[in-house]
Scaffold this active site. Structure first.
Site, short mmCIF file in Angstrom:
data_model
loop_
_atom_site.label_atom_id
_atom_site.label_comp_id
_atom_site.label_asym_id
_atom_site.label_seq_id
_atom_site.Cartn_x
_atom_site.Cartn_y
_atom_site.Cartn_z
N CYS A 100 0.83 -1.19 0.00
CA CYS A 100 0.00 0.00 0.00
C CYS A 100 0.87 1.25 0.00
CB CYS A 100 -0.90 0.03 1.24
SG CYS A 100 -1.98 -1.42 1.40
N ASP A 138 -2.59 -9.96 5.68
CA ASP A 138 -1.48 -9.99 6.62
C ASP A 138 -1.48 -8.80 7.57
OD1 ASP A 138 -0.99 -8.54 4.26
OD2 ASP A 138 1.17 -8.59 4.55
N ILE A 166 15.40 -6.04 -19.19
CA ILE A 166 15.28 -4.80 -19.96
C ILE A 166 16.59 -4.48 -20.66
CG2 ILE A 166 15.94 -3.22 -18.09
CD1 ILE A 166 13.60 -1.39 -19.22
#
Length: 616
Positions: free
Chosen positions: A2, A95, A297
């Site tokens: 988050c 969690d 990449i």
């Protein structure tokens, strides 16, 4: 995973909280939530990885405990079982949901029971006066920034600097010594950021503050203190140490692949990421899961430092579904703008540009989680600067002839050269400020333990959180991707730090134990290749006629530099002349670093403080 934000002893209108949340929504596009009362607020943006339908934040326990959380707690199921035995109940299996109950049961010591990566904020109102607790994990894998105003005794915090700055309506002020600190270490080390008054919470640290009180920082046991219960290995126990490291990595890779969304791996083609790729592919096969997807990449065109063939060989050996991502150098100017914004402050590592583009491709392919090989070099002795420092002054082991060359290797350019770039006023100003935190430098130079041990502790405690972890976190979450680090797990850190120096660096070779751990898992070409850092080939790309050259000349125009008041436009112009006529790595990196700094300064509208204005 988050983004979190909030304040204590302050006030922000609901639309201000929404603005802060919107700025970092890329890190949590799956939901948002806030809790607020008189004098405090907590908020989060959620990236759903575990229990996709649950996990709504803020988490609450009754009316007294409220928390928001960013990260992953890998032992959450074990903790939930222990808490249920104590009578606690849970609405879901996310969690972070264990945090309020764990705090209720153990107080501030609950942090010692968390195994994972995190930053969190918790407000406890049970004693009437709200008490805020902020905390970070053992390595600082999930950054948390804050501003403390001693006049109003108010504190604001957020996962990203741009969001934190949105709590204020005025332009932020420069931290005046920041340019010198930046050029001395490629991004500021320690708690101070490039903004005056904006600090970052160190790894393994808690900040505690009651409403109307003063913040207190509490240092907990971090990466440098772990190591209890680790088997002893002698200087020549390379095979045994390698087997132990491989077993620990295998276990951690398995734990870190647990998610309710697909998990990918980043495969650069070097030892570290290739080993993680091999172990992840083995775990998926043994668990009967679909093949792992790997990502690499590279840059369109023919450039040096191209590792794509090594990455493909490692992916083929592991049996992954391999994705080759390419970016066009013509797109670099717009990529630079986006990269600097998401980082919030300058980072001189050219790889930052491709890091963001790589994770954009990972997310576009449908992945929210990726495993990387970060932290292996710091823990197992993988850098050439470590090798050079260990080899220097062997006839006088207590000498410090290694010290300045080691510091110079961390810098964009040595102090004697960077001071030539400054205006007279800025040279005078920075003369009174240390470019690097003095306490950690003193420990590095004269602390206990071997030279390599001190360097390892300095790298893990100072350079790694600032230079690597914040870059990886911000540029992955900019594209809603959670990065997990098997080498950053406590069990791997513990054995790596406990190894004798000879099992890390010996006979001119680095990462001895880790190469032993990888034997038989990787293509021989990857094991035998010389170490080379994956980076942007800026020596070649900063050349007249190429897009990056023209962009740099425009951004570092003399009028812009004169307005900043820190850099001498004539000296910077001389760098361009040198790079055009006799290109070299130091000149190219200096131009790159100055370009990034100027883009940052103009993006954030950072203003000169009175100290420099008066000096000018």
């Amino acid at each position: 995973m988050c983004r979190i934000y909030g304040y204590l002893n302050a006030f922000a209108a609901p639309n201000a909280l929404r603005a802060v949340a919107a700025i970092q929504r890329h890190g949590g596009p799956d939901g948002t939530g806030t809790a607020r009362d008189q004098g405090w607020a907590l908020g989060n943006n959620r990236l759903a990885v575990v229990d996709l339908d649950g996990g709504r934040q803020p988490y609450r326990l009754g009316e007294g405990i409220t928390a928001v959380f960013n990260g992953e707690i890998y032992n959450a199921d074990e903790l939930r079982g222990q808490l249920r035995a104590k009578g606690y109940t849970f609405e879901d299996r996310c969690d972070g949901g264990v945090i309020p109950a764990l705090y209720d049961a153990y107080g501030d010591d609950f942090l010692s029971r968390l195994d994972g990566m995190y930053s969190l904020a918790l407000v406890d109102r049970r004693n009437g006066r709200p008490r805020l607790l902020l905390a970070t994990d053992h390595l600082g894998m999930k950054p948390l920034y804050y501003r403390w105003d001693p006049g109003s005794r108010s504190l604001h915090f957020s996962s990203e600097i741009p969001a934190l700055l949105a709590f204020s309506t005025s332009n932020p002020s420069l931290w005046e010594p920041g340019l010198d600190a930046y050029l001395s270490s490629r991004t500021p080390f320690g708690e101070q950021t490039m903004f005056a008054g904006v600090r970052v919470l160190p790894p393994a640290t808690s900040l505690v503050c009651e409403l109307g009180g003063v913040p207190e920082l509490v240092r907990r046991s971090g990466a440098a203190e772990d190591g209890v219960g680790i088997p002893y290995f002698g200087d020549h126990d390379e095979a045994a140490a390698g087997a132990d490291v491989r077993a620990r990595l295998r276990q951690e890779v398995g734990r870190l692949m647990v998610a309710d969304v697909p998990v990918a791996v980043i495969t650069s083609g070097g030892l570290d990421s290739s080993l993680i790729t091999a172990l992840a592919a083995q775990h998926a096969a043994e668990a009967g899961r679909p093949r792992v997807h790997s990502f690499n990449i590279a840059y369109r065109g023919a450039w040096s430092f191209d590792e794509r063939h090594f990455a493909r060989e490692a992916a083929t050996r592991a049996g992954t579904v391999h994705h080759q991502v390419e970016i066009d150098p013509a797109d670099f100017p717009s990529l630079i703008e986006d990269t600097v914004w998401h980082l919030g402050q300058p980072n001189a590592d050219p790889i930052a540009l491709s890091t963001g583009a790589l994770f954009a491709a990972v997310r576009k392919a449908g992945f929210k989680v990726a495993l990387t090989g970060d932290a292996a070099d710091e823990v197992f002795g993988g850098y050439d600067r470590m090798l050079a420092a260990v080899a220097a002054g062997t006839d006088h082991p207590d000498g410090d002839d290694w010290f300045q060359p080691y510091l110079d290797s961390l810098a964009v350019l040595p102090a004697r050269l960077r001071h030539r770039l400054y205006t007279e006023e800025y040279r005078t100003l920075v003369a009174d400020y240390p470019a690097l935190p003095e306490g950690p430098l003193e420990t590095l130079r004269h602390g206990s333990g071997s030279r390599l041990r001190r360097i390892t502790d300095f790298e893990l405690g100072q350079r790694f959180p600032a230079y690597h972890l914040r870059r990886v976190d911000h540029l992955s979450m900019a594209h809603s991707v959670e990065v997990r680090l098997p080498f950053g797990q406590r069990s791997v850190l513990a054995v790596g730090r406990a190894l004798p120096d000879a099992l890390r660096i010996r006979d001119g070779r680095v990462k001895r134990a880790l190469y032993s751990a990888a034997a038989g898992l990787l293509p021989q070409s990857v094991l035998d290749r010389p170490k080379q850092p994956f980076t942007l080939p800026i020596v070649e790309m900063l050349a007249p006629g190429l897009p990056l050259w023209d962009f740099a000349r425009d951004v570092l125009h003399r009028d812009r530099l004169a307005a900043g008041g820190q850099l001498d436009p004539r000296e910077v112009r001389g760098l361009f002349t040198t790079q055009a006529q006799r290109p070299d790595a130091t000149t190219a990196l200096t131009l790159w670093a100055l370009l990034i700094h100027e883009v940052w300064r103009e993006q954030f509208g950072a203003v000169r403080t009175e100290a420099l204005a008066v000096a000018a």
